[in-house]
Structures are given as C-alpha cells and as structure tokens.
Write a protein that holds these residues in place. Structure first.
Motif, PDB file in Angstrom:
ATOM      1  N   THR A 215       0.815  -1.264   0.108  1.00 27.94           N
ATOM      2  CA  THR A 215       0.086   0.056  -0.090  1.00 27.94           C
ATOM      3  C   THR A 215       0.936   1.274  -0.043  1.00 27.94           C
ATOM      4  O   THR A 215       0.259   2.344   0.070  1.00 27.94           O
ATOM      5  CB  THR A 215      -1.068   0.035   1.242  1.00 27.94           C
ATOM      6  N   GLY A 216       2.180   1.192  -0.015  1.00 23.20           N
ATOM      7  CA  GLY A 216       3.014   2.371   0.052  1.00 23.20           C
ATOM      8  C   GLY A 216       3.502   2.747   1.303  1.00 23.20           C
ATOM      9  O   GLY A 216       4.234   3.705   1.350  1.00 23.20           O
ATOM     10  N   ASN A 217       3.193   2.196   2.492  1.00 14.14           N
ATOM     11  CA  ASN A 217       3.702   2.445   3.885  1.00 14.14           C
ATOM     12  C   ASN A 217       4.857   2.019   3.977  1.00 14.14           C
ATOM     13  O   ASN A 217       5.579   0.708   3.522  1.00 14.14           O
ATOM     14  CB  ASN A 217       2.849   1.791   4.864  1.00 14.14           C
ATOM     15  N   THR A 218       5.904   2.922   4.528  1.00 13.61           N
ATOM     16  CA  THR A 218       7.219   2.647   5.064  1.00 13.61           C
ATOM     17  C   THR A 218       7.503   2.108   6.219  1.00 13.61           C
ATOM     18  O   THR A 218       6.920   2.756   7.404  1.00 13.61           O
ATOM     19  CB  THR A 218       8.131   3.907   4.555  1.00 13.61           C
ATOM     20  N   ASN A 219       8.007   1.016   6.568  1.00 14.44           N
ATOM     21  CA  ASN A 219       8.127   0.243   7.954  1.00 14.44           C
ATOM     22  C   ASN A 219       9.396   0.334   8.384  1.00 14.44           C
ATOM     23  O   ASN A 219      10.497   0.060   7.383  1.00 14.44           O
ATOM     24  CB  ASN A 219       7.507  -0.942   8.086  1.00 14.44           C
ATOM     25  N   MET A 220       9.801   0.059   9.484  1.00 16.00           N
ATOM     26  CA  MET A 220      11.251   0.076  10.281  1.00 16.00           C
ATOM     27  C   MET A 220      10.834  -0.761  11.551  1.00 16.00           C
ATOM     28  O   MET A 220      10.260  -0.698  12.269  1.00 16.00           O
ATOM     29  CB  MET A 220      11.845   1.389  10.668  1.00 16.00           C
ATOM     30  N   ARG A 221      11.694  -1.864  11.394  1.00 15.23           N
ATOM     31  CA  ARG A 221      12.132  -2.710  12.566  1.00 15.23           C
ATOM     32  C   ARG A 221      13.525  -2.662  12.972  1.00 15.23           C
ATOM     33  O   ARG A 221      14.554  -2.543  12.510  1.00 15.23           O
ATOM     34  CB  ARG A 221      11.865  -3.953  12.063  1.00 15.23           C
ATOM     35  N   LEU A 222      13.398  -2.438  14.488  1.00  8.14           N
ATOM     36  CA  LEU A 222      14.942  -2.463  15.192  1.00  8.14           C
ATOM     37  C   LEU A 222      14.754  -3.616  16.225  1.00  8.14           C
ATOM     38  O   LEU A 222      13.676  -3.765  16.977  1.00  8.14           O
ATOM     39  CB  LEU A 222      14.634  -1.167  16.153  1.00  8.14           C
ATOM     40  N   ALA A 223      15.641  -4.469  15.817  1.00  7.42           N
ATOM     41  CA  ALA A 223      15.718  -5.789  16.811  1.00  7.42           C
ATOM     42  C   ALA A 223      17.170  -6.026  17.185  1.00  7.42           C
ATOM     43  O   ALA A 223      18.104  -5.451  16.518  1.00  7.42           O
ATOM     44  CB  ALA A 223      15.569  -6.936  15.466  1.00  7.42           C
TER      45      ALA A 223
ATOM     46  N   PHE B 149       8.026  -0.102  13.763  1.00 10.19           N
ATOM     47  CA  PHE B 149       7.555   1.041  13.534  1.00 10.19           C
ATOM     48  C   PHE B 149       7.105   1.580  12.074  1.00 10.19           C
ATOM     49  O   PHE B 149       7.409   0.613  11.484  1.00 10.19           O
ATOM     50  CB  PHE B 149       8.784   2.173  13.941  1.00 10.19           C
ATOM     51  N   LYS B 150       6.108   2.127  12.222  1.00  9.13           N
ATOM     52  CA  LYS B 150       5.630   2.992  10.890  1.00  9.13           C
ATOM     53  C   LYS B 150       6.186   4.151  10.801  1.00  9.13           C
ATOM     54  O   LYS B 150       6.006   4.899  11.582  1.00  9.13           O
ATOM     55  CB  LYS B 150       4.057   2.721  10.864  1.00  9.13           C
ATOM     56  N   VAL B 151       6.803   4.351   9.540  1.00 12.35           N
ATOM     57  CA  VAL B 151       7.620   5.686   9.254  1.00 12.35           C
ATOM     58  C   VAL B 151       6.404   6.513   8.696  1.00 12.35           C
ATOM     59  O   VAL B 151       6.115   6.254   7.583  1.00 12.35           O
ATOM     60  CB  VAL B 151       8.847   5.461   8.370  1.00 12.35           C
TER      61      VAL B 151
ATOM     62  N   PRO C 231      18.861  12.625   8.382  1.00 10.59           N
ATOM     63  CA  PRO C 231      17.328  12.702   8.098  1.00 10.59           C
ATOM     64  C   PRO C 231      16.709  13.078   9.233  1.00 10.59           C
ATOM     65  O   PRO C 231      17.021  12.788  10.355  1.00 10.59           O
ATOM     66  CB  PRO C 231      17.187  11.508   7.487  1.00 10.59           C
ATOM     67  N   ARG C 232      15.326  13.423   8.841  1.00 11.75           N
ATOM     68  CA  ARG C 232      14.092  13.567   9.973  1.00 11.75           C
ATOM     69  C   ARG C 232      13.157  12.431   9.712  1.00 11.75           C
ATOM     70  O   ARG C 232      12.926  11.968   8.648  1.00 11.75           O
ATOM     71  CB  ARG C 232      13.348  14.711   9.565  1.00 11.75           C
ATOM     72  N   MET C 233      12.991  11.955  10.896  1.00 10.21           N
ATOM     73  CA  MET C 233      11.821  10.763  10.666  1.00 10.21           C
ATOM     74  C   MET C 233      10.910  10.841  11.873  1.00 10.21           C
ATOM     75  O   MET C 233      11.144  11.506  13.196  1.00 10.21           O
ATOM     76  CB  MET C 233      12.417   9.496  11.064  1.00 10.21           C
ATOM     77  N   LYS C 234       9.666  10.648  11.512  1.00  8.47           N
ATOM     78  CA  LYS C 234       8.553  10.411  12.705  1.00  8.47           C
ATOM     79  C   LYS C 234       8.048   9.320  12.524  1.00  8.47           C
ATOM     80  O   LYS C 234       7.651   8.425  11.817  1.00  8.47           O
ATOM     81  CB  LYS C 234       7.241  11.426  12.239  1.00  8.47           C
ATOM     82  N   LEU C 235       8.233   8.336  13.945  1.00  8.55           N
ATOM     83  CA  LEU C 235       8.044   6.697  14.068  1.00  8.55           C
ATOM     84  C   LEU C 235       6.847   6.385  15.108  1.00  8.55           C
ATOM     85  O   LEU C 235       6.788   7.271  16.050  1.00  8.55           O
ATOM     86  CB  LEU C 235       9.339   6.322  14.517  1.00  8.55           C
ATOM     87  N   ARG C 236       6.116   5.765  14.377  1.00  5.93           N
ATOM     88  CA  ARG C 236       4.888   5.356  15.272  1.00  5.93           C
ATOM     89  C   ARG C 236       5.179   3.871  15.457  1.00  5.93           C
ATOM     90  O   ARG C 236       5.166   2.878  14.779  1.00  5.93           O
ATOM     91  CB  ARG C 236       3.602   5.510  14.505  1.00  5.93           C
ATOM     92  N   LEU C 237       5.140   3.533  16.971  1.00  7.67           N
ATOM     93  CA  LEU C 237       5.431   2.090  17.306  1.00  7.67           C
ATOM     94  C   LEU C 237       4.067   1.351  17.291  1.00  7.67           C
ATOM     95  O   LEU C 237       3.190   1.701  17.701  1.00  7.67           O
ATOM     96  CB  LEU C 237       5.956   2.145  18.856  1.00  7.67           C
ATOM     97  N   MET C 238       4.041   0.283  16.390  1.00  7.73           N
ATOM     98  CA  MET C 238       2.897  -0.541  16.089  1.00  7.73           C
ATOM     99  C   MET C 238       2.944  -1.799  16.867  1.00  7.73           C
ATOM    100  O   MET C 238       1.899  -2.086  17.577  1.00  7.73           O
ATOM    101  CB  MET C 238       3.035  -0.978  14.544  1.00  7.73           C
TER     102      MET C 238
END
Length: 447
Positions: free
Chosen positions: A98-106, A116-118, A334-341
């Motif tokens: 759907t075009g959403n950018t996701n980030m995982r920190l493990a 996280f959802k960027v 960079p600038r990022m706004k992360l939402r924890l899912m």
C-alpha cells in the motif's frame, strides 16, 4: 656470540585468539555494531533506498556502511552473519504493497523487535536545501553521535495503562544500547561532534498521548562551537579556528591595509565583514576546560611539589584554563517520525508483547500462551527427531563403508532443523493498519 633470530611470522596462533577481546575486556563491554538493511532491495523504491543510506551515515562509524543487498537475501542470511561480525542491532526498512514505509529495530540474536511505521521523513538533501548555511559531513562521522532522549518515561504510567511502564523501559533500553556509553570524566569533548535527538510526543496537557499512540520524532544535528567574547575578525586569524573553516576562504588579505588595527577596529575595513557580524549569533554558552601543554618535571622538581614548595608560577600553571564557548546545532538529517506498532519477543518472529491496535483479555492471552507453548514443544520434538535421523544415517553409512559396500552420498546436513515458521493470533499486516484493523477490533469487542 650473536643471538639467534626467532621466527615469529610462521608461528601458529590459537584458533580463538582473534575472537578474544583485547585488554581483558568482556563481551558485554564491546562497542555496539549495527546493520541497516533494505528488505526487498529492488522493491522499496529510490526514496527509501536513499533514506537507508542517510540512516547508515547517521549510525557511523560502527555500522556496515557499504552493505549491498540482493533480492535473494532473506532475514536468515543477515542473522547468520550477525554473530561472526559482532552485530548487535538490526535495523530493517521495508515498503508495503500500500506504499507505507516500515522500520524494525531488533536485537541479536534473540530479540526483542520493535516494529515502527514511518509516518513521514525527510532526506539529508532535503534538509540541506532548507538551510541557509548547510554543514557538510567532514570528520564529524568518525565518532558516534551523542544520544539525547526526551519524554520516554511517564511518571503516572503503570502496567494497566494503554502504553505500559515496561514498554517505556524496554524502548528506552533498546535505544540507549545503539551507541557506546559515554564516560563524562574520560571522554574528550572534541570527540562529541554530533547529536541524535529522540523526542516522544506528548499531549498539550503534558501527559502521555495515549490516544495518539507511541510516536517518536528523530533529529540529527552537528555540533558547532565558537569562542565567545572574540569578534569574527580575530577568529579568522586563529589557527585552531582555521582548521574547522573552509580552506578556500583562507586568511584575509591585509596587503591593502597600513596597519592590522585597521582590520580589527574598523568594521568596514578591507571589505570582509559588516558591522552586524561583531554581534554574537549563538544559541547557548558553556564553560569548558582548555587543554594546555604542561612541562615535564624532573626528579628534584617533583620532590619540591610533594613537599609543598611550589612557586607562584607553577601554581598558576597548574590551574586549568576555563573558557566560554558558544554551542550551535546545525541539522544534518534525516528527519523521521516513527509510530510504534507492536513489540515482539523474538527476532522478527516471536510472541507479541504489545500491539497498538489489538487488545486481548487475560483469558485470550492465556489461551494464546498455551498454544504458543504447545507449538514450541512440537518444534523441539521435531528437532530431536531430525537429529536422531541424521545420527542414524551416519551410523549406517559408517557400517556400509566398513563392509565395503557402496555408499549413497546424500547431503544429510541440509535437513532443516528449525521447523516451520508460524505466526500467532496477534500477527496482522503492518501495511494495512487503517480500516481492516479497526474493523477487526470492533468485531472482537462485540463478541
């Protein structure tokens, strides 16, 4: 008689000599290392690919800056190499259908994993275009950045809150472990050249924004310092300040002036600066101890110092020189706004500890835990059975070889020992967190 030469280059060293930490350091005191990965290298797009490069630049120097991903690479390929390379953190970027950018920190090797959802981001080139005087990288990335965290812990949070206290402590610990700890007494100030800021958003009332979720804003700045009380004209003549400035500008040309005082006192002399540049354009001022070169004392002078017979000159030389410096932050990006899912126990495949949209009762959680334990027991039994089958085939091959019979050379070592991967009831597509998740939550509430 001359001493016989001893060969040292051909001596065989121990197998584990290179793996041992130097200077008696333990494994826990080693520097954290990270690996920033693109999951689906050819499918994330050019913007996400550039975001990964900017994030690697921010995580320098303890990161794989020249990592090259392939489409055939799987997560198991990176986790298998994390141990030999000493990688402690995996940061994975992906893009959904759907075009959403996701980030995982493990954390390696056993997790946990933060999903996280960027929501939005800005690249380094976008930040540089927005600044009037952008700052280049230079030597700033040779040392890790200083981590500054704000609003990560809420005083009135408990285990019954929407964002429990253990989740705040876990996220704080994981982010703090990204970079090596700093000893204020031993760390030189010149090594701190960058700062990485993480700010958790709060509501207007000051409490945690439970209705908005767990949102973090990431910023990356370069630290610039200037001496206070000194005009810009004099700073241009200071050799220590010339090291940090552009070499193309160099020293001012004083050939057309009769005296150096014409350059220092006249704000318009020489045509280099204006009168407004004599004012300080600083954000903050701090006092630091200036590093000075001290004389090496001989034995007699050391004895005089021990006996208390120091002269006034030596007393003045022993006092540290304190100077004021103005500190200014220049954003690098960079600038990022992360939402924890959600938060998982394992490495991108464990039991879900917390979810932003889905909430379960104690009965459902207990039922899910029982199912998880049953699957875990079955997986262990499959591993034992596979291991027993491999040992049995090896014994049969050894007997056949001893009897002189033909042996079928099959690769029995490639038998999967991990079992099938499975998902639990918490799993949902992170890319479709809109109408589908809300509909499922409404249906579970009605039941």
């Amino acid at each position: 008689m001359a001493k016989r030469r001893t060969k040292k280059r051909t001596q065989v060293q121990g197998k584990n000599d290179s793996a041992k930490p130097k200077n008696g350091a333990s494994a826990t005191s080693q520097t954290p290392k990270s690996m920033v990965i693109r999951i689906g290298a050819g499918e994330v797009g050019s913007s996400v690919s550039q975001l990964v490069k900017d994030f690697r630049l921010m995580m320098e120097p303890d990161t794989a800056i020249r990592l090259r991903e392939r489409r055939a690479n799987k997560l198991k390929d990176y986790t298998a190499m994390a141990g030999p390379l000493g990688v402690t953190h995996l940061i994975m970027f992906s893009r959904s259908s759907t075009g959403n950018t996701n980030m995982r920190l493990a954390l390696t090797p056993r997790g946990p994993t933060l999903h996280f959802k960027v929501e939005n981001y800005s690249l380094c080139k976008d930040v540089a275009k927005a600044l009037k005087h952008p700052r280049g990288g230079g030597q700033t990335h040779r040392t890790p950045p200083l981590l500054v965290m704000n609003n990560f812990n809420t005083p009135d949070a408990d285990e019954n809150s929407r964002i429990p206290k253990r989740l705040e402590s876990l996220s704080t610990t994981i982010f703090q472990s990204l970079f090596p700890p700093i000893n204020p007494q031993a760390t030189p100030l010149t090594s701190i050249r960058r700062v990485m800021m993480l700010n958790r958003e709060k509501s207007s009332s000051g409490a945690s924004s439970d209705e908005d979720g767990y949102v973090i804003n990431l910023r990356h700045y370069a630290i610039a310092t200037r001496k206070t009380g000194v005009s810009k004209r004099i700073r241009r003549l200071d050799p220590t300040e010339q090291r940090n400035t552009d070499r193309k500008k160099g020293l001012p040309n004083l050939g057309k002036l009769e005296d150096v005082a014409d350059y220092l006192l006249d704000p318009t002399g020489g045509g280099y600066t204006s009168a407004s540049e004599t004012e300080l354009d600083t954000d903050a001022e701090v006092e630091i101890t200036e590093n000075t070169t001290r004389k090496v004392l001989n034995r007699r002078e050391m004895q005089r110092m021990k006996s208390g017979e120091k002269t006034a000159e030596k007393q003045a030389a022993s006092k540290p020189n304190v100077e004021k410096r103005a500190v200014k932050l220049v954003e690098l990006g960079p600038r990022m706004k992360l939402r924890l899912m959600k938060v998982e126990e394992g490495l991108c495949g464990g039991r879900v500890m917390w979810h932003d949209f889905i909430s379960k009762s104690e009965k459902d959680i207990k039922k899910m835990d029982d199912e998880w334990n049953r699957r875990k027991r079955e997986k262990e039994e499959r591993k034992k059975q596979q291991k027993a089958n491999i040992e049995k085939k090896k014994e049969e091959k050894a007997k056949a070889k001893a009897n002189g019979q033909a042996v079928d050379n099959e690769d029995d070592e490639d038998v999967s020992m991990d079992g099938d991967d499975y998902d639990d009831e918490w799993e949902s597509d992170d890319s479709d967190q809109d109408a589908e998740v809300e509909g499922e939550e409404d249906e579970s509430m009605e039941e």
